[in-house]
Design a protein around this motif. Structure first.
Motif, PDB file in Angstrom:
ATOM      1  N   ASP A  44     -27.721  47.675  40.094  1.00 30.58           N
ATOM      2  CA  ASP A  44     -26.667  46.963  40.796  1.00 30.58           C
ATOM      3  C   ASP A  44     -25.527  46.693  39.813  1.00 30.58           C
ATOM      4  O   ASP A  44     -25.731  46.083  38.763  1.00 30.58           O
ATOM      5  CB  ASP A  44     -27.249  45.657  41.347  1.00 30.58           C
ATOM      6  CG  ASP A  44     -26.242  44.827  42.092  1.00 30.58           C
ATOM      7  OD1 ASP A  44     -25.151  44.594  41.563  1.00 30.58           O
ATOM      8  OD2 ASP A  44     -26.580  44.396  43.204  1.00 30.58           O
ATOM      9  N   THR A  99     -14.323  52.939  46.556  1.00 29.80           N
ATOM     10  CA  THR A  99     -14.418  51.625  47.189  1.00 29.80           C
ATOM     11  C   THR A  99     -13.236  50.792  46.705  1.00 29.80           C
ATOM     12  O   THR A  99     -13.097  50.534  45.502  1.00 29.80           O
ATOM     13  CB  THR A  99     -15.725  50.914  46.814  1.00 29.80           C
ATOM     14  OG1 THR A  99     -16.826  51.655  47.352  1.00 29.80           O
ATOM     15  CG2 THR A  99     -15.760  49.501  47.379  1.00 29.80           C
ATOM     16  N   THR A 155     -10.852  47.324  46.480  1.00 31.60           N
ATOM     17  CA  THR A 155     -10.845  45.877  46.644  1.00 31.60           C
ATOM     18  C   THR A 155      -9.845  45.542  47.742  1.00 31.60           C
ATOM     19  O   THR A 155      -9.153  46.420  48.258  1.00 31.60           O
ATOM     20  CB  THR A 155     -10.412  45.170  45.353  1.00 31.60           C
ATOM     21  OG1 THR A 155      -9.011  45.454  45.104  1.00 31.60           O
ATOM     22  CG2 THR A 155     -11.233  45.624  44.161  1.00 31.60           C
ATOM     23  N   LYS A 214     -17.630  54.758  44.832  1.00 32.41           N
ATOM     24  CA  LYS A 214     -18.047  54.605  46.216  1.00 32.41           C
ATOM     25  C   LYS A 214     -19.550  54.867  46.300  1.00 32.41           C
ATOM     26  O   LYS A 214     -19.999  55.995  46.561  1.00 32.41           O
ATOM     27  CB  LYS A 214     -17.288  55.562  47.134  1.00 32.41           C
ATOM     28  CG  LYS A 214     -17.446  55.222  48.622  1.00 32.41           C
ATOM     29  CD  LYS A 214     -16.561  56.109  49.464  1.00 32.41           C
ATOM     30  CE  LYS A 214     -16.653  55.754  50.945  1.00 32.41           C
ATOM     31  NZ  LYS A 214     -16.079  54.425  51.242  1.00 32.41           N
ATOM     32  N   ASP A 215     -20.335  53.820  46.046  1.00 31.54           N
ATOM     33  CA  ASP A 215     -21.783  53.905  46.155  1.00 31.54           C
ATOM     34  C   ASP A 215     -22.338  52.521  46.448  1.00 31.54           C
ATOM     35  O   ASP A 215     -21.640  51.513  46.331  1.00 31.54           O
ATOM     36  CB  ASP A 215     -22.417  54.494  44.879  1.00 31.54           C
ATOM     37  CG  ASP A 215     -21.985  53.763  43.613  1.00 31.54           C
ATOM     38  OD1 ASP A 215     -21.947  52.514  43.618  1.00 31.54           O
ATOM     39  OD2 ASP A 215     -21.688  54.428  42.615  1.00 31.54           O
ATOM     40  N   ALA A 216     -23.587  52.480  46.850  1.00 35.19           N
ATOM     41  CA  ALA A 216     -24.206  51.203  47.227  1.00 35.19           C
ATOM     42  C   ALA A 216     -24.277  50.244  46.056  1.00 35.19           C
ATOM     43  O   ALA A 216     -24.214  49.017  46.229  1.00 35.19           O
ATOM     44  CB  ALA A 216     -25.604  51.453  47.790  1.00 35.19           C
ATOM     45  N   SER A 240     -22.104  49.684  43.768  1.00 37.58           N
ATOM     46  CA  SER A 240     -20.829  49.023  43.498  1.00 37.58           C
ATOM     47  C   SER A 240     -20.468  47.980  44.544  1.00 37.58           C
ATOM     48  O   SER A 240     -19.590  47.156  44.315  1.00 37.58           O
ATOM     49  CB  SER A 240     -19.707  50.066  43.414  1.00 37.58           C
ATOM     50  OG  SER A 240     -19.894  50.919  42.310  1.00 37.58           O
ATOM     51  N   LYS A 241     -21.139  48.016  45.693  1.00 39.50           N
ATOM     52  CA  LYS A 241     -20.777  47.110  46.788  1.00 39.50           C
ATOM     53  C   LYS A 241     -20.904  45.631  46.412  1.00 39.50           C
ATOM     54  O   LYS A 241     -19.998  44.835  46.723  1.00 39.50           O
ATOM     55  CB  LYS A 241     -21.595  47.409  48.039  1.00 39.50           C
ATOM     56  CG  LYS A 241     -21.130  46.617  49.264  1.00 39.50           C
ATOM     57  CD  LYS A 241     -21.911  46.970  50.498  1.00 39.50           C
ATOM     58  CE  LYS A 241     -21.334  46.257  51.735  1.00 39.50           C
ATOM     59  NZ  LYS A 241     -21.240  44.793  51.564  1.00 39.50           N
ATOM     60  N   ALA A 257     -17.890  44.744  44.401  1.00 35.19           N
ATOM     61  CA  ALA A 257     -16.699  44.707  45.255  1.00 35.19           C
ATOM     62  C   ALA A 257     -16.680  43.441  46.101  1.00 35.19           C
ATOM     63  O   ALA A 257     -15.636  42.786  46.249  1.00 35.19           O
ATOM     64  CB  ALA A 257     -16.644  45.946  46.155  1.00 35.19           C
ATOM     65  N   ASP A 258     -17.832  43.060  46.646  1.00 31.96           N
ATOM     66  CA  ASP A 258     -17.914  41.851  47.471  1.00 31.96           C
ATOM     67  C   ASP A 258     -17.581  40.604  46.648  1.00 31.96           C
ATOM     68  O   ASP A 258     -16.868  39.707  47.116  1.00 31.96           O
ATOM     69  CB  ASP A 258     -19.312  41.714  48.080  1.00 31.96           C
ATOM     70  CG  ASP A 258     -19.579  42.756  49.164  1.00 31.96           C
ATOM     71  OD1 ASP A 258     -18.619  43.375  49.638  1.00 31.96           O
ATOM     72  OD2 ASP A 258     -20.767  42.940  49.516  1.00 31.96           O
ATOM     73  N   ASN A 273     -13.839  40.597  45.822  1.00 29.98           N
ATOM     74  CA  ASN A 273     -13.060  40.221  47.007  1.00 29.98           C
ATOM     75  C   ASN A 273     -13.183  38.741  47.326  1.00 29.98           C
ATOM     76  O   ASN A 273     -12.213  38.103  47.765  1.00 29.98           O
ATOM     77  CB  ASN A 273     -13.486  41.062  48.200  1.00 29.98           C
ATOM     78  CG  ASN A 273     -12.994  42.493  48.104  1.00 29.98           C
ATOM     79  OD1 ASN A 273     -12.038  42.780  47.381  1.00 29.98           O
ATOM     80  ND2 ASN A 273     -13.643  43.399  48.822  1.00 29.98           N
TER      81      ASN A 273
END
Length: 276
Positions: A28, A114, A116, A229-231, A233-234, A237-238, A241
């Protein structure tokens, strides 16, 4: 199978399960950042007012904004300065956590990266001489001469816009934006088309010479940062944000925009659908 052997099998299974969970967390990107205690950002420090060097030291909107995000995430921020053609490949190769360009949000890039939430307006607008009272709105360039960057997206937007005017202006194409601004100051052209963020910065630096024509004429587009753009990095990013939304609410984002761009800009708290 003996009772002892059965317990050994169960223990081994639990150990493998724990290792699997640990591996997932290790992969992660947010967990990696927090474990390392730093967020590593790839950028090019030749893009004022976002990133540039002043007396050999980094300055600009990015430095200030990422410092605030770092406080929210509880980590330090380290920038890696690279030539722009190397930045996105460096991100894809995993050399840093995210890109602090920023980049214009487009449909094609959203399929690959992905993003922001937006941090600034990248919509095309016009820069005029501060004392030019004949240019009150964008349509007033009809019949005049306007400059724009050769081969730029801003030039394409300008051509599309002037085609709607009753008397399209003459367009001069410039390889160097600074030359366009010099011609504008000298009165050789009536305006320069560029992103709102860029011309707002130019006007802020030289308010006696330049002013921004409002509202902008181009399709609404935004600047934002991006990650892989992969799971994995989410979560990062969350978290990033969430920090931006908090900065919206307490006014820190608007303060930084005014400091570096000269004006507070619309930057939505949900990701807009790109126009192109």
């Amino acid at each position: 199978m003996s009772i002892l052997a059965g317990w050994k099998c169960r223990l081994m299974a639990l150990t493998l399960c724990a290792a699997s969970v640990g591996s997932a967390y290790a992969d992660d990107q947010l967990a990696k950042v927090k474990k390392a205690g730093e967020l590593v950002v790839g950028t090019e420090m030749q893009f004022a007012p976002f990133d540039f060097l002043e007396n050999g030291q980094q300055a600009g909107f990015n430095k200030d904004l990422f410092a605030e995000v770092g406080k929210e995430l509880g980590v330090k921020v380290r920038f890696i300065d690279l030539p722009w053609p190397s930045v996105l490949p460096g991100l894809e190769a995993g050399k840093f956590d995210m890109v602090g360009g920023p980049l214009t949000v487009t449909k094609a890039r959203m399929e690959r990266y992905t993003y922001t939430l937006p941090v600034a307006d990248a919509t095309d607008a016009l820069l005029k001489r501060a004392n030019d009272t004949s240019l009150k709105q964008s349509s007033d360039i009809a019949g005049k001469t306007v400059g724009a960057g050769k081969g730029s997206a801003q030039l394409d937007q300008l051509k599309a816009y002037v085609a709607t005017l009753p008397k399209p202006p003459e367009i001069r194409e410039y390889v160097d934006n600074n030359q366009a601004y010099a011609d504008l100051a000298a009165g050789r052209i009536a305006a320069v088309a560029n992103s709102m963020t860029n011309i707002a910065y130019v006007a802020k630096q030289r308010p006696e010479a330049f002013a921004v024509v409002t509202p902008p004429f181009g399709a609404k587009v935004y600047f934002a940062y991006c990650m892989r753009k992969d799971a994995d990095s989410k979560p990062l990013a969350d978290a990033f944000n969430a920090a931006l939304v908090k900065m919206h609410g307490d006014g820190r984002l608007a303060t930084l925009q005014k400091k570096w761009f000269g004006v507070a800009m619309d930057a939505p708290t949900t990701m807009p659908t790109p126009n192109y």
